[in-house]
Write a protein that holds these residues in place. Structure first.
Motif: not given
Ligand code: MN
Length: 362
Positions: A173-177, A227-233, A1-8, A94-102
Motif C-alpha cells: 500500500d502506498g507504493d509509487r511506480v 506515475v502509478m500509485d498502488a492503494h490497498d483496496d 490493489m487499486k491503481i491511480e495513474a498520471g501520465v505526461a 508494467a501490468r498490475f494484477e492483484g498485489a503484483a506488478a509484472h
C-alpha cells in the motif's frame, strides 16, 4: 490493489518531433522511446505499443510474449518499408494484477519504485555504458557523461527476436511506480526525481512536474513519464494464477536475471549491432587518421567498430593540433557525412597550421 495513474509526455526543448509513446490501458501501462530517422522512431514506438495493447486486450500470452510480438511487428515493418528501415524502440511496461506488478523491459527506458522513502531502479539499462559499468571498466558517474551513453545494446525492431527482461514486484500500500524515457533521467538526477515524487501526492501533478523539471534542465530529449500509485483496496491480494503460468514466468525471470552474463558470453552483444553500426567516429589506424564505424569502446575486449576509411593524414601530425589531441580515443561524429566533415576540417586546419608555421619561420 487499486491503481491511480498520471501520465505526461513532451517533445522537450531541442528535438523536432516526439518519438516517445506511452500506453495507459489499465491495468497495463508502458512507455516506448523510438529511434530512427524519417519519423521512424515515432512509427516504431507507436507500433510497438499498439501491438502490445491489442494482444493484452485479447489476453494473448504473457506480457513478455506480447513484447516479443511487438518486436516482430516493428522488425517486419522496418524490413518492409525503406522509409523506416533501421528504426527501433525501447519498451518498458508494467501490468498490475492483484498485489503484483509484472514488468517487461527492453532498452534504456526505466521503471522505478518509490516505497516508504526509498527510491530504486527496477530495470537494467540495455546500454553499452551500463555493460561497461558492470564489467568494472567505468564507474556509474563516468557512465553518466560518457560520449557513448546513448548507445543501446538491445531494442525492439532491430532483430527478428529479442530477449525481454521480466520482473515481478509485490506491491505494498502506498507504493509509487514510475515508468520514464531517458529524456527524464538524463536531465534530472534521481534525487530530484525522488523529491518530486515524494512531495506531490497527485500522480498527474507529479508527472507534469517531472516533465517540467526535465525541460527546465534543458530538455535535450523527448520526455515521457507514467506515475502509478498502488492503494490497498481491501481485496484479495493476489488472484490465483492460471495453470502453466508460474513455470514460464520463473523461466523468463531466470533468463532475465542471467541475461547480462549470457549476453556478453554468447556474443549476443551483437543483438544491438544495428545501433552500434549507426555510430561513427574519427580515430587513428596504422598511424593514419581513419573513419570508424561503431564505437571506440571495447567492453570485455569485444571490438565494436571497424575502419571504414583510412586517410592519408598522419595521426601524429593531426594530434599536434589542440583541437584533435584526443584523436587516439576517438572523436564522435553524428553520421558518416559528419565524420567526413571532421576529416576535411583536419585537412584544412593542418594546412593552415603549416602555413602559419611557415609564415612565422619566414
Ligand atoms: Mn530518448
Amino acid at each position: 490493489m487499486k491503481i491511480e495513474a498520471g501520465v505526461a509526455t513532451d517533445i522537450g526543448r531541442v528535438r523536432e518531433g516526439n518519438e516517445d509513446s506511452y500506453l495507459v490501458e489499465p491495468p497495463l501501462y508502458a512507455v516506448a522511446d523510438g529511434m530512427g530517422g524519417h519519423r521512424g522512431g515515432e512509427v516504431a514506438s507507436q507500433l510497438a505499443l499498439e501491438t502490445v495493447e491489442e494482444l493484452a486486450r485479447s489476453g494473448t500470452g504473457s506480457l513478455a510474449d506480447q513484447v516479443r510480438e511487438a518486436n516482430r511487428a516493428v522488425f517486419e515493418r522496418a524490413q518492409g518499408d525503406p522509409a523506416v528501415s533501421g528504426m527501433g524502440t525501447t519498451l518498458t511496461a508494467a501490468r498490475f494484477e492483484g498485489a503484483a506488478a509484472h514488468l517487461a523491459h527492453v532498452g534504456d527506458s526505466r521503471a522505478y519504485l518509490l516505497r516508504a522513502g526509498s527510491f530504486r531502479q527496477l530495470t537494467e539499462d540495455h546500454t553499452l555504458v551500463n555493460r561497461m559499468v558492470q564489467a568494472g571498466e567505468i564507474t556509474r558517474e563516468e557512465a553518466e557523461v560518457h560520449p557513448h551513453r546513448n548507445v543501446v545494446t538491445r531494442a525492439l525492431g532491430t532483430e527478428a527476436d529479442v530477449q525481454v527482461d521480466v520482473e515481478d514486484v509485490s506491491l505494498m500500500d502506498g507504493d509509487r511506480v514510475l515508468l520514464c524515457s531517458d529524456g527524464l533521467f538524463a536531465m534530472v538526477t534521481e534525487e530530484q526525481i525522488q523529491a518530486i515524487l515524494e512531495t506531490d501526492p497527485d500522480p498527474q501533478k507529479a508527472s507534469d512536474r517531472l516533465v517540467k523539471a526535465a525541460n527546465r534542465a534543458g530538455g535535450i530529449d523527448n520526455i515521457t513519464v507514467v506515475v502509478m500509485d498502488a492503494h490497498d483496496d481491501g481485496e484479495e491480494p493476489t488472484p490465483p494464477r492460471r495453470a502453466g503460468e508460474p513455470g514460464s514466468r520463473v523461466l523468463a525471470r531466470w533468463l532475465g536475471g542471467v541475461a547480462v552474463a549470457l549476453v556478453v558470453l554468447t556474443g549476443a552483444v551483437f543483438a544491438g549491432r544495428g545501433w552500434v553500426d549507426d555510430q561513427w567516429y574519427v580515430g587513428a589506424a596504422n598511424g593514419h587518421v581513419a573513419i570508424y564505424q561503431g564505437v571506440p569502446a571495447q567492453p570485455l575486449g569485444i571490438h565494436l567498430s571497424h575502419v571504414a576509411l583510412q586517410t592519408d593524414l598522419l595521426a601524429s601530425e593531426v594530434e599536434k593540433l589542440e583541437l584533435y589531441r584526443n584523436l587516439e580515443t576517438g572523436i564522435n561524429a553524428d553520421d558518416r557525412a559528419a565524420a567526413d566533415d571532421i576529416v576535411a576540417a583536419m585537412r584544412r586546419d593542418l594546412k593552415a597550421s603549416r602555413h602559419h608555421r611557415g609564415a612565422n619561420a619566414a
